[in-house]
Design an enzyme around this catalytic site. Structure first.
Site, short mmCIF file in Angstrom:
data_model
loop_
_atom_site.label_atom_id
_atom_site.label_comp_id
_atom_site.label_asym_id
_atom_site.label_seq_id
_atom_site.Cartn_x
_atom_site.Cartn_y
_atom_site.Cartn_z
N ARG A 75 22.63 6.66 33.84
CA ARG A 75 21.22 6.72 34.19
C ARG A 75 21.02 5.96 35.50
O ARG A 75 21.03 4.74 35.53
CB ARG A 75 20.38 6.11 33.06
CG ARG A 75 18.94 5.85 33.46
CD ARG A 75 18.05 5.52 32.29
NE ARG A 75 18.48 4.40 31.48
CZ ARG A 75 18.30 3.12 31.79
NH1 ARG A 75 17.73 2.77 32.92
NH2 ARG A 75 18.70 2.17 30.97
N HIS A 133 14.91 3.31 32.71
CA HIS A 133 14.79 4.01 31.43
C HIS A 133 13.52 4.86 31.42
O HIS A 133 13.54 6.03 31.07
CB HIS A 133 14.75 2.99 30.28
CG HIS A 133 14.51 3.60 28.94
ND1 HIS A 133 15.45 4.38 28.30
CD2 HIS A 133 13.43 3.56 28.13
CE1 HIS A 133 14.96 4.79 27.15
NE2 HIS A 133 13.73 4.32 27.03
N TYR A 156 18.69 -6.26 34.10
CA TYR A 156 19.78 -6.28 33.12
C TYR A 156 21.07 -5.60 33.60
O TYR A 156 22.06 -5.59 32.87
CB TYR A 156 19.34 -5.64 31.79
CG TYR A 156 18.78 -4.24 31.91
CD1 TYR A 156 19.61 -3.13 32.00
CD2 TYR A 156 17.40 -4.02 31.91
CE1 TYR A 156 19.10 -1.86 32.09
CE2 TYR A 156 16.88 -2.74 32.01
CZ TYR A 156 17.73 -1.65 32.10
OH TYR A 156 17.22 -0.38 32.19
#
Length: 414
Positions: free
Chosen positions: A302, A306, A315
């Site tokens: 990805r 998100h 993160y």
């Protein structure tokens, strides 16, 4: 790939036998905890990438755009088909980019980007027949494109003007599923029905690596295996379940989970559209022959957030994304098309014009969407009606009317 750091495995000093004995005798009870901490830190720092030598990763087109063969999966496509796959990926990426921009401009409430997952979606979707049925999550914009769902129809739910925007049976493409993993059960039940009807069509369920930890997915694996359902479970392992990395979802590669349920699992290069097409086509044909389910793990990434409410910089490392950018699914196919002289500069230029037109069409369609009647929320809740819903409708109507009753003409009431 080991997750233990070299520091955690550093040998002790051994200058003399006595020194070794003393070190052993006076070993601090805190050292096991320190070792565990070191291992944990190494796991956190481990790159979310495919093992450098993974013989079970099916690949037909390398990141450098070189065509390779695989002993079990092969595909022979003509120039028009290859150009079509490239066009699909480009159009899906352009639509996705427009949607992200529209959300940033306040035209959409939320948007889950597919950036980086175009090959997994286009390759698998182009393996489907018209009579196959698709159960998506909420990120399968490329699959929707291949099934003929108008792109602007996908945006209604994210703008808040409808609950889906298309008839699932007109394209055999179910509505987007927000509840994580539930569509796997829906797909399994539908596939069991297909088998009982004696049809030779197949069903495909899309979900992510995070959803693979859901009980619904485990239950769907059990039912599909026991009842030999003609379903393909297509897991897009994009390495991150929001902010949780894959290694916190499973101790083994995801495709290996299928073994415990009694059906095959395959890991495919999810950034290789040719491999995704070949593997998915094989799994669908197996399902149609009555040989049961298959789990396909598309190993991809990805590239974006998100959703547009997420900040992936909190993160994951920039170096990780940069490593995956070198494996971009669109660029690798373009390199192949140019090297083999399958597409020329004029063709690429015409495609740029086409994708620009799609962007304008999407923007105009979204801004022209009208808000629904507030009372429509009570429609189609129950097939036969409900006294409770009727009561709630009346209360809401009175609440809405109260605003009109209290309206004060401009310039008065000061």
């Amino acid at each position: 790939m080991t997750v233990e750091s070299t520091a955690a495995r550093k040998p002790r000093s051994n200058s003399s036998g006595a020194g070794t004995k003393r070190a052993t005798a006076k070993k601090s009870p805190e050292k096991p905890a320190k070792k565990a901490a070191a291992k944990s830190a190494a796991r956190e720092a481990a790159p979310h990438d495919a093992p450098p030598h993974d013989p079970e990763l099916v690949q037909l087109l390398t990141p450098e755009g070189k065509r390779v063969e695989h002993p079990e999966f092969s595909i022979d496509l003509g120039p028009e088909e290859l150009r079509g796959l490239y066009r699909d990926m480009v159009m899906a990426r352009r639509f996705d980019a427009e949607a992200v921009t529209l959300q940033r401009q306040g035209e959409l409430g939320l948007w889950p980007s597919l950036l980086g997952q175009e090959a997994a979606q286009i390759g698998s979707a182009r393996a489907l027949r018209d009579d196959d049925y698709v159960f998506p999550t909420y990120r399968e914009h490329g699959v929707a494109w291949c099934r003929g769902v108008p792109p602007e129809n996908l945006l209604g739910m994210f703008r808040g003007v409808n609950n889906g925007g298309w008839d699932p049976n007109s394209n055999n493409f179910q509505l987007y599923t927000i509840v994580i993993g539930s569509q796997a059960l829906h797909a399994t039940g539908y596939a069991m029905g297909v088998a009982k009807d004696g049809a030779d069509s197949a069903v495909i369920a899309y979900f992510g690596d995070g959803a693979s930890s859901q009980g619904d997915v485990a239950e769907s694996f059990t039912f599909s295996a026991v009842y030999n359902a003609p379903v393909v479970f297509f897991c897009q392992n994009n390495q991150w379940a929001i902010s949780e990395p894959t290694e916190k979802q499973t101790r083994v590669p995801l495709y290996q989970r299928a073994r415990g349920y009694g059906f095959p699992g395959v890991r495919v290069d999810g950034n290789d559209v040719l491999a995704c097409l070949a593997v998915t086509r094989s799994a669908l044909e197996r399902a149609r022959r009555g040989e049961g389910p298959t789990l396909v793990e598309a190993f991809t990434y990805r590239m974006g957030a998100h959703t547009t409410s997420d900040d992936p910089t909190k993160y994951r490392r920039d170096e990780e994304r940069e490593a995956w950018e070198a494996k971009d699914p669109i660029q690798r196919l373009r390199t192949y098309l140019e090297t083999e002289k399958i597409a020329d500069a004029d063709w690429f230029a015409s495609l740029e014009e086409e994708e620009a037109a799609l962007g304008r069409r999407v923007r105009e369609a979204v801004r022209a969407m009208t808000d629904p009647d507030p009372m429509s929320i009570f429609e189609n809740v129950y097939a036969d009606g409900s006294a409770l819903v009727d009561e709630e409708r009346a209360q809401f109507a009175a609440y809405q009317a109260s605003f009109a009753d209290s309206a004060v003409p401009v310039g008065e009431g000061k």
